[in-house]
Structure formats: C-alpha cells, structure tokens
Design a protein around this motif. Sequence first.
Motif, PDB file in Angstrom:
ATOM      1  N   PRO A  25      -2.415   2.467  -4.670  1.00 28.21           N
ATOM      2  CA  PRO A  25      -1.987   3.378  -5.092  1.00 28.21           C
ATOM      3  C   PRO A  25      -0.595   4.016  -4.434  1.00 28.21           C
ATOM      4  CG  PRO A  25      -4.168   3.844  -5.290  1.00 28.21           C
ATOM      5  CD  PRO A  25      -3.941   2.692  -4.398  1.00 28.21           C
ATOM      6  N   GLY A  26       0.352   4.338  -5.349  1.00 32.62           N
ATOM      7  CA  GLY A  26       1.666   4.708  -4.631  1.00 32.62           C
ATOM      8  C   GLY A  26       2.411   3.953  -3.792  1.00 32.62           C
ATOM      9  N   VAL A  27       1.990   2.550  -3.642  1.00 34.21           N
ATOM     10  CA  VAL A  27       2.783   2.019  -2.614  1.00 34.21           C
ATOM     11  C   VAL A  27       4.172   1.475  -3.365  1.00 34.21           C
ATOM     12  CG1 VAL A  27       2.729  -0.266  -1.654  1.00 34.21           C
ATOM     13  CG2 VAL A  27       1.021   1.236  -1.319  1.00 34.21           C
ATOM     14  N   LYS A  28       4.981   1.274  -2.596  1.00 29.28           N
ATOM     15  CA  LYS A  28       6.417   0.612  -3.228  1.00 29.28           C
ATOM     16  C   LYS A  28       6.581  -0.641  -2.463  1.00 29.28           C
ATOM     17  CE  LYS A  28      11.525   1.384  -3.672  1.00 29.28           C
ATOM     18  NZ  LYS A  28      12.600   1.953  -3.083  1.00 29.28           N
ATOM     19  N   ILE A  29       6.797  -1.662  -3.363  1.00 27.05           N
ATOM     20  CA  ILE A  29       7.167  -3.057  -2.687  1.00 27.05           C
ATOM     21  C   ILE A  29       8.789  -3.030  -2.849  1.00 27.05           C
ATOM     22  CG2 ILE A  29       7.010  -5.356  -3.115  1.00 27.05           C
ATOM     23  CD1 ILE A  29       4.260  -3.774  -2.525  1.00 27.05           C
ATOM     24  N   GLY A  30       9.302  -2.934  -1.721  1.00 31.03           N
ATOM     25  CA  GLY A  30      10.894  -3.113  -1.539  1.00 31.03           C
ATOM     26  C   GLY A  30      11.601  -4.094  -2.443  1.00 31.03           C
ATOM     27  N   ARG A  31      12.906  -3.998  -2.520  1.00 30.80           N
ATOM     28  CA  ARG A  31      13.633  -4.807  -3.201  1.00 30.80           C
ATOM     29  C   ARG A  31      13.805  -6.280  -2.484  1.00 30.80           C
ATOM     30  NH1 ARG A  31      19.175  -3.560  -5.424  1.00 30.80           N
ATOM     31  NH2 ARG A  31      18.343  -1.559  -5.609  1.00 30.80           N
ATOM     32  N   GLY A  32      13.406  -7.169  -3.284  1.00 27.37           N
ATOM     33  CA  GLY A  32      13.624  -8.619  -2.759  1.00 27.37           C
ATOM     34  C   GLY A  32      12.411  -8.964  -1.857  1.00 27.37           C
ATOM     35  N   ALA A  33      11.455  -8.061  -1.454  1.00 27.86           N
ATOM     36  CA  ALA A  33      10.398  -8.410  -0.633  1.00 27.86           C
ATOM     37  C   ALA A  33       9.370  -9.430  -1.463  1.00 27.86           C
ATOM     38  CB  ALA A  33       9.553  -7.139  -0.562  1.00 27.86           C
ATOM     39  N   VAL A  53      -2.065  -4.796   0.072  1.00 29.25           N
ATOM     40  CA  VAL A  53      -1.119  -3.909   0.639  1.00 29.25           C
ATOM     41  C   VAL A  53      -1.540  -2.560   0.441  1.00 29.25           C
ATOM     42  CG1 VAL A  53       1.347  -3.636   0.320  1.00 29.25           C
ATOM     43  CG2 VAL A  53       0.530  -5.708  -0.221  1.00 29.25           C
ATOM     44  N   THR A  54      -1.409  -1.802   1.676  1.00 29.40           N
ATOM     45  CA  THR A  54      -2.056  -0.564   1.805  1.00 29.40           C
ATOM     46  C   THR A  54      -0.613   0.410   2.030  1.00 29.40           C
ATOM     47  OG1 THR A  54      -2.296  -0.824   4.226  1.00 29.40           O
ATOM     48  CG2 THR A  54      -4.230  -1.410   2.698  1.00 29.40           C
ATOM     49  N   LYS A  55       0.512  -0.142   2.464  1.00 39.33           N
ATOM     50  CA  LYS A  55       1.406   0.844   2.611  1.00 39.33           C
ATOM     51  C   LYS A  55       2.913   0.207   2.234  1.00 39.33           C
ATOM     52  CE  LYS A  55       1.640  -0.845   7.263  1.00 39.33           C
ATOM     53  NZ  LYS A  55       1.659  -0.610   8.699  1.00 39.33           N
ATOM     54  N   ASP A  56       3.927   0.911   1.976  1.00 41.93           N
ATOM     55  CA  ASP A  56       5.053   0.626   1.476  1.00 41.93           C
ATOM     56  C   ASP A  56       5.606  -0.817   2.239  1.00 41.93           C
ATOM     57  OD1 ASP A  56       5.042   2.678  -0.178  1.00 41.93           O
ATOM     58  OD2 ASP A  56       6.799   3.700   0.743  1.00 41.93           O
ATOM     59  N   VAL A  57       6.192  -1.515   1.727  1.00 40.85           N
ATOM     60  CA  VAL A  57       6.864  -2.832   1.889  1.00 40.85           C
ATOM     61  C   VAL A  57       8.440  -2.616   2.060  1.00 40.85           C
ATOM     62  CG1 VAL A  57       7.131  -5.374   1.739  1.00 40.85           C
ATOM     63  CG2 VAL A  57       4.961  -4.026   1.297  1.00 40.85           C
ATOM     64  N   LEU A  99      -2.357  -4.141  -9.214  1.00 38.02           N
ATOM     65  CA  LEU A  99      -1.807  -2.817  -8.922  1.00 38.02           C
ATOM     66  C   LEU A  99      -2.860  -1.777  -9.454  1.00 38.02           C
ATOM     67  CD1 LEU A  99       1.667  -3.267 -10.424  1.00 38.02           C
ATOM     68  CD2 LEU A  99       0.716  -4.486  -8.789  1.00 38.02           C
ATOM     69  N   THR A 100      -2.956  -0.811  -8.310  1.00 35.97           N
ATOM     70  CA  THR A 100      -3.833   0.284  -8.652  1.00 35.97           C
ATOM     71  C   THR A 100      -3.321   1.603  -8.497  1.00 35.97           C
ATOM     72  OG1 THR A 100      -4.432   0.261  -6.346  1.00 35.97           O
ATOM     73  CG2 THR A 100      -5.706  -0.938  -7.334  1.00 35.97           C
ATOM     74  N   ASN A 101      -3.989   2.682  -9.036  1.00 33.25           N
ATOM     75  CA  ASN A 101      -3.214   3.867  -9.298  1.00 33.25           C
ATOM     76  C   ASN A 101      -4.057   5.004  -8.810  1.00 33.25           C
ATOM     77  OD1 ASN A 101      -5.092   4.101 -11.507  1.00 33.25           O
ATOM     78  ND2 ASN A 101      -3.295   4.641 -12.718  1.00 33.25           N
ATOM     79  N   ALA A 102      -5.337   4.810  -8.473  1.00 35.23           N
ATOM     80  CA  ALA A 102      -6.117   5.928  -8.259  1.00 35.23           C
ATOM     81  C   ALA A 102      -6.730   5.498  -6.786  1.00 35.23           C
ATOM     82  CB  ALA A 102      -7.535   5.875  -9.176  1.00 35.23           C
ATOM     83  N   LYS A 103      -6.613   6.685  -5.836  1.00 37.50           N
ATOM     84  CA  LYS A 103      -7.153   6.615  -4.536  1.00 37.50           C
ATOM     85  C   LYS A 103      -8.741   6.525  -4.331  1.00 37.50           C
ATOM     86  CE  LYS A 103      -6.381   8.192   0.243  1.00 37.50           C
ATOM     87  NZ  LYS A 103      -5.639   9.327   0.957  1.00 37.50           N
ATOM     88  N   TYR A 104      -9.217   7.284  -5.436  1.00 32.51           N
ATOM     89  CA  TYR A 104     -10.585   7.265  -5.475  1.00 32.51           C
ATOM     90  C   TYR A 104     -11.145   7.056  -6.743  1.00 32.51           C
ATOM     91  CZ  TYR A 104      -9.713   9.798  -1.115  1.00 32.51           C
ATOM     92  OH  TYR A 104      -8.955  10.283   0.118  1.00 32.51           O
ATOM     93  N   PRO A 105     -12.236   6.242  -6.877  1.00 34.85           N
ATOM     94  CA  PRO A 105     -12.836   6.288  -8.386  1.00 34.85           C
ATOM     95  C   PRO A 105     -12.941   7.346  -9.315  1.00 34.85           C
ATOM     96  CG  PRO A 105     -13.934   4.662  -6.873  1.00 34.85           C
ATOM     97  CD  PRO A 105     -13.179   5.633  -5.924  1.00 34.85           C
ATOM     98  N   LYS A 106     -12.358   7.470 -10.492  1.00 35.19           N
ATOM     99  CA  LYS A 106     -12.441   8.485 -11.340  1.00 35.19           C
ATOM    100  C   LYS A 106     -11.488   9.758 -10.910  1.00 35.19           C
ATOM    101  CE  LYS A 106     -16.556   8.743 -13.501  1.00 35.19           C
ATOM    102  NZ  LYS A 106     -18.023   9.306 -13.754  1.00 35.19           N
ATOM    103  N   SER A 107     -10.508   9.248 -10.177  1.00 37.63           N
ATOM    104  CA  SER A 107      -9.718  10.506  -9.866  1.00 37.63           C
ATOM    105  C   SER A 107      -9.128  11.029 -11.125  1.00 37.63           C
ATOM    106  CB  SER A 107      -8.527   9.721  -9.059  1.00 37.63           C
ATOM    107  OG  SER A 107      -8.924   9.394  -7.872  1.00 37.63           O
ATOM    108  N   LYS A 108      -8.606  12.320 -10.931  1.00 36.41           N
ATOM    109  CA  LYS A 108      -8.070  13.154 -12.116  1.00 36.41           C
ATOM    110  C   LYS A 108      -6.772  12.488 -12.259  1.00 36.41           C
ATOM    111  CE  LYS A 108     -10.572  17.072 -10.786  1.00 36.41           C
ATOM    112  NZ  LYS A 108     -10.717  18.501 -10.003  1.00 36.41           N
ATOM    113  N   ARG A 109      -6.383  12.725 -13.291  1.00 38.70           N
ATOM    114  CA  ARG A 109      -4.791  12.017 -13.819  1.00 38.70           C
ATOM    115  C   ARG A 109      -3.735  12.639 -13.142  1.00 38.70           C
ATOM    116  NH1 ARG A 109      -4.648  10.793 -20.192  1.00 38.70           N
ATOM    117  NH2 ARG A 109      -6.075   8.907 -19.997  1.00 38.70           N
ATOM    118  N   LYS A 110      -3.862  14.024 -12.802  1.00 38.90           N
ATOM    119  CA  LYS A 110      -2.599  14.551 -12.131  1.00 38.90           C
ATOM    120  C   LYS A 110      -2.443  14.032 -10.629  1.00 38.90           C
ATOM    121  CE  LYS A 110      -5.498  18.692 -11.192  1.00 38.90           C
ATOM    122  NZ  LYS A 110      -5.442  20.267 -11.605  1.00 38.90           N
TER     123      LYS A 110
END
Length: 182
Positions: free
Chosen positions: A130-138, A146-150, A98-109
Amino acid sequence: MIEKYCIISPETKIGKNAVIRSHTVIYHDTIIGDNFQTGHGVLIRHGCKIGNNVSIGSHTVVEFEVIIEDDVRIHSQAFIPEYSILKKGCWIAPNVVLTNAKYPKSKRKIIEGVIVDENAKIGANSTILPGVKIGRGALVGAGSVVTKDVPDYAVVAGNPARTIKKDVTMIRYKDGGFAYKK
C-alpha cells in the motif's frame, strides 16, 4: 462491440471502438475512453476513470475509484485495488497484485492505493504494498515484493525488492541493443 453475457451499468460511459469480451462486468459511474478492450471475465467496480487505448486482460479485477490513464496495458489476473493510479503507458504483467491496506480489514479512511508512474513496468507475479509509488520508467522484476517507493528509471527485484540497476536504460539484449529508452 460488447460480447454476450456482459453486464454493464447504464450509468457507465464507454468511448468509441470498445471490445468488451464475454462475462465482463462494469459497475456504474465509470467513464471509459476510446479503443478500450477487455479479456474475458473482467470486473471493473464503480467510479473508475479509464483513458484511451487501455487494455485489461482476462479475469482482472479493478476495484472502485481507480484512475487508469491512456495507453495502459494490464495483463490477465491482475488485482488493482481502490484509489490506485496507473499513469500513462504503464504496463502491468499477469498476476500482479497491488495492495491498499496495511492491515487486513483496515478502515477506508486509512487505505492507500499504489501509484504506478508513466511508462513503468511491473513484472509477473509481483506484489506492491500500500501507498508505494513506482517511479516513471521504472522496472519491477517478476516475483518481486515491493515494500517502498521505487525511484524513476530504477530496476528493482527480489523479496523485499532492492535496486539492482539505477537506470533501466542500462539493460541490453544479447545482441547489444537497448531494451528501454528514457
């Protein structure tokens, strides 16, 4: 039971019936429920909240301020970054990132954790952006990016992942039995 060679901060709270295997490190201010278990060499950073009946496989890294609800299974060598939320009953296969930074060395905020909703399943060697939501039961197929919400109960696979079935309950075993229920 805590095996030899573990480092667990005294500020960590661990519920009943834990099995923490050798070379696991758990940082401070983490709260862990009952029936918790790790494989060997698990790293859990500070400020995590982990529910009951959670299993984390060998050599997995859980970064700080992650929420893991009850009945979650994380297999070996997974990476769960800051601010991710793993909801009740979800399943993370080996080598999932799982990732959380769109760009390497992104600021925490501006970093965003991934949300894996209740009973969702992520196949081996998948990467979730980053920021993607995997839906219930998916269900996310092995090796997917995975680049967008499921959507809830969808089946996605590929790079980039695309919906291959709109309803996970359509998946059947060779004998005709259903693989998943809602």
